[in-house]
Enzyme design. Structure first.
Site, PDB file in Angstrom:
ATOM      1  N   ASP A 136     -29.542  33.750  26.355  1.00 26.53           N
ATOM      2  CA  ASP A 136     -28.591  32.638  26.509  1.00 26.53           C
ATOM      3  C   ASP A 136     -27.588  32.611  25.361  1.00 26.53           C
ATOM      4  O   ASP A 136     -27.192  31.548  24.876  1.00 26.53           O
ATOM      5  CB  ASP A 136     -29.334  31.288  26.625  1.00 26.53           C
ATOM      6  CG  ASP A 136     -30.206  31.230  27.873  1.00 26.53           C
ATOM      7  OD1 ASP A 136     -30.114  32.134  28.721  1.00 26.53           O
ATOM      8  OD2 ASP A 136     -30.998  30.269  28.009  1.00 26.53           O
ATOM      9  N   HIS A 194     -24.934  28.775  31.782  1.00 24.38           N
ATOM     10  CA  HIS A 194     -26.345  28.614  31.355  1.00 24.38           C
ATOM     11  C   HIS A 194     -26.801  29.810  30.514  1.00 24.38           C
ATOM     12  O   HIS A 194     -27.784  29.695  29.785  1.00 24.38           O
ATOM     13  CB  HIS A 194     -27.286  28.352  32.548  1.00 24.38           C
ATOM     14  CG  HIS A 194     -27.592  29.534  33.404  1.00 24.38           C
ATOM     15  ND1 HIS A 194     -28.695  29.597  34.219  1.00 24.38           N
ATOM     16  CD2 HIS A 194     -26.925  30.693  33.605  1.00 24.38           C
ATOM     17  CE1 HIS A 194     -28.717  30.754  34.865  1.00 24.38           C
ATOM     18  NE2 HIS A 194     -27.645  31.426  34.522  1.00 24.38           N
ATOM     19  N   HIS A 220     -34.252  35.349  28.917  1.00 27.64           N
ATOM     20  CA  HIS A 220     -32.894  35.735  28.496  1.00 27.64           C
ATOM     21  C   HIS A 220     -32.586  35.124  27.128  1.00 27.64           C
ATOM     22  O   HIS A 220     -33.265  34.194  26.700  1.00 27.64           O
ATOM     23  CB  HIS A 220     -31.867  35.247  29.529  1.00 27.64           C
ATOM     24  CG  HIS A 220     -32.183  35.711  30.919  1.00 27.64           C
ATOM     25  ND1 HIS A 220     -32.985  34.976  31.762  1.00 27.64           N
ATOM     26  CD2 HIS A 220     -31.857  36.845  31.578  1.00 27.64           C
ATOM     27  CE1 HIS A 220     -33.131  35.639  32.903  1.00 27.64           C
ATOM     28  NE2 HIS A 220     -32.467  36.781  32.830  1.00 27.64           N
ATOM     29  N   GLU A 241     -34.459  24.843  34.134  1.00 26.39           N
ATOM     30  CA  GLU A 241     -34.343  25.890  35.177  1.00 26.39           C
ATOM     31  C   GLU A 241     -35.517  25.880  36.153  1.00 26.39           C
ATOM     32  O   GLU A 241     -35.960  26.931  36.613  1.00 26.39           O
ATOM     33  CB  GLU A 241     -34.188  27.286  34.547  1.00 26.39           C
ATOM     34  CG  GLU A 241     -32.957  27.446  33.681  1.00 26.39           C
ATOM     35  CD  GLU A 241     -31.660  27.673  34.481  1.00 26.39           C
ATOM     36  OE1 GLU A 241     -31.706  27.823  35.730  1.00 26.39           O
ATOM     37  OE2 GLU A 241     -30.593  27.702  33.821  1.00 26.39           O
ATOM     38  N   ASP A 248     -37.846  31.951  26.902  1.00 27.52           N
ATOM     39  CA  ASP A 248     -36.877  32.313  27.945  1.00 27.52           C
ATOM     40  C   ASP A 248     -36.918  33.831  28.153  1.00 27.52           C
ATOM     41  O   ASP A 248     -37.161  34.586  27.204  1.00 27.52           O
ATOM     42  CB  ASP A 248     -35.473  31.907  27.435  1.00 27.52           C
ATOM     43  CG  ASP A 248     -34.438  31.771  28.537  1.00 27.52           C
ATOM     44  OD1 ASP A 248     -34.343  32.661  29.393  1.00 27.52           O
ATOM     45  OD2 ASP A 248     -33.694  30.765  28.509  1.00 27.52           O
ATOM     46  N   ASP A 287     -37.611  27.661  29.482  1.00 25.93           N
ATOM     47  CA  ASP A 287     -36.959  28.089  30.729  1.00 25.93           C
ATOM     48  C   ASP A 287     -38.044  28.693  31.618  1.00 25.93           C
ATOM     49  O   ASP A 287     -38.798  29.566  31.179  1.00 25.93           O
ATOM     50  CB  ASP A 287     -35.883  29.141  30.381  1.00 25.93           C
ATOM     51  CG  ASP A 287     -35.048  29.571  31.579  1.00 25.93           C
ATOM     52  OD1 ASP A 287     -35.616  29.787  32.671  1.00 25.93           O
ATOM     53  OD2 ASP A 287     -33.824  29.734  31.414  1.00 25.93           O
ATOM     54  N   ASP A 345     -38.082  30.897  33.677  1.00 27.37           N
ATOM     55  CA  ASP A 345     -38.099  32.356  33.851  1.00 27.37           C
ATOM     56  C   ASP A 345     -38.804  33.101  32.707  1.00 27.37           C
ATOM     57  O   ASP A 345     -39.000  34.317  32.783  1.00 27.37           O
ATOM     58  CB  ASP A 345     -36.706  32.918  34.118  1.00 27.37           C
ATOM     59  CG  ASP A 345     -35.748  32.862  32.926  1.00 27.37           C
ATOM     60  OD1 ASP A 345     -36.208  32.802  31.773  1.00 27.37           O
ATOM     61  OD2 ASP A 345     -34.526  32.898  33.169  1.00 27.37           O
ATOM     62  N   HIS A 400     -30.198  25.424  32.294  1.00 25.82           N
ATOM     63  CA  HIS A 400     -30.446  25.444  30.852  1.00 25.82           C
ATOM     64  C   HIS A 400     -29.282  24.882  30.031  1.00 25.82           C
ATOM     65  O   HIS A 400     -29.436  24.627  28.829  1.00 25.82           O
ATOM     66  CB  HIS A 400     -30.809  26.869  30.399  1.00 25.82           C
ATOM     67  CG  HIS A 400     -31.865  26.892  29.350  1.00 25.82           C
ATOM     68  ND1 HIS A 400     -32.703  27.966  29.129  1.00 25.82           N
ATOM     69  CD2 HIS A 400     -32.234  25.954  28.436  1.00 25.82           C
ATOM     70  CE1 HIS A 400     -33.529  27.676  28.130  1.00 25.82           C
ATOM     71  NE2 HIS A 400     -33.260  26.476  27.691  1.00 25.82           N
TER      72      HIS A 400
HETATM   73 MN   LIG Z   1     -32.328  30.068  29.824  1.00 28.58          MN
END
Ligand SMILES: [Mn+2]
Length: 280
Positions: A116, A129, A114, A246, A112, A201, A203, A89
């Site tokens: 970040d 990332h 997360h 990612e 995402d 992303d 995830d 990322h």
């Molecule tokens: Mn990310």
């Protein structure tokens, strides 16, 4: 109007030694052919040369982002859209830097698991990332600010570190879990300004549907939800860039993650049928 496609096979955001990058795997899965099927004109800028295995230093991420922005902005024309395939990322810093250099004012949709938004001080892992939005906001000395963090909407986020949560609050970042996004869907889309950048992303989506991630977190968005979100934004706003980040093909199962990424690209960028629905 053209799609400016760039692969950024960077591993500077999280150390890895995978054989094939996400960008190369997406090309192998037919990314270019699918863009042509969508009726797009494509300027394929190839793959950005990135430093090999290196210490995960924000300074190296910043230098690479600047070179990425050089490539993206060189001979850019108004109306062109960026399509950037990672890599981790950290490559989104390069896209954001390019948009800033071009003076494109946009809302930032960051899909995402997360946030970040760590700094080296708050990050449990120390991997850049997980710092890329904080870097873009000017919270690290490695790079000047290229975004206003109050324009960021984190969607699908469900794993936030404690120090990170405080930074998000202080910087006015909107952060919605999958459940919160479902409850506030129309408000989120209707509240967007004219230009929108989307950074996806892998995830963000539940690992059962998108297994090719290094950072799986259960309870994610469904693939259908992400497709609907991206399609609705692309139809109602001007999409200036899409990042596919990612994707770690060595963790792939039956090609299902690549297939989702190609579907997201189509939802974002297809011109076929767009005219008919332009008024909805
Ligand atoms: Mn990310």
């Amino acid at each position: 109007m053209a799609i400016r496609l760039l692969g950024v096979p960077t591993r500077l955001g999280i150390p890895r030694t995978e054989r094939e990058s996400g960008s190369q795997a997406l090309r192998r899965a037919g990314l270019l052919a699918s863009l042509y099927r969508m009726g797009q004109t494509v300027h394929d800028l190839g793959e950005l040369p990135v430093p090999g295995p290196a210490a995960p230093l924000p300074e190296l991420v910043a230098v690479t982002a600047s070179r990425q922005a050089d490539l993206l902005t060189d001979s850019w024309l108004p109306g062109d859209q960026f399509l950037v395939a990672g890599g981790d990322h950290s490559a989104s810093l390069g896209t954001l830097t390019a948009l800033r250099r071009l003076g494109i004012d946009c809302d930032i949709i960051w899909i995402d698991a997360h946030a970040d938004f760590n700094t080296p001080r708050t990050s449990p892992s120390g991997n850049p990332h997980g710092m890329v939005l904080a870097m873009a906001s000017g919270l690290l000395p490695a790079c000047p600010p290229v975004i206003d963090p109050s324009r960021v909407k984190l969607l699908g986020v469900r794993e936030i570190d404690p120090g990170e949560r405080e930074l998000l609050r202080r910087c006015g970042v909107t952060a919605l879990s999958p459940e919160e996004l479902r409850n506030r869907w129309d408000e989120v889309i209707n509240g967007l300004r004219e230009n929108v950048y989307i950074s996806f992303d892998v995830d963000a989506v539940d690992p059962a549907e998108a297994p090719a991630t290094l950072t799986p977190v259960p309870g994610g968005l469904t693939g259908r939800e992400v497709l609907a979100l991206v399609r609705q934004i692309a139809r109602r706003r001007r999409l200036v860039a899409l990042d596919l980040m990612e994707y770690h093909p060595d963790l792939e199962q039956d090609g299902r993650t690549a297939s989702l990424l190609l579907d997201i690209t189509e939802a974002a960028l297809s011109l076929v049928g767009r005219a008919a629905v332009a008024s909805d």
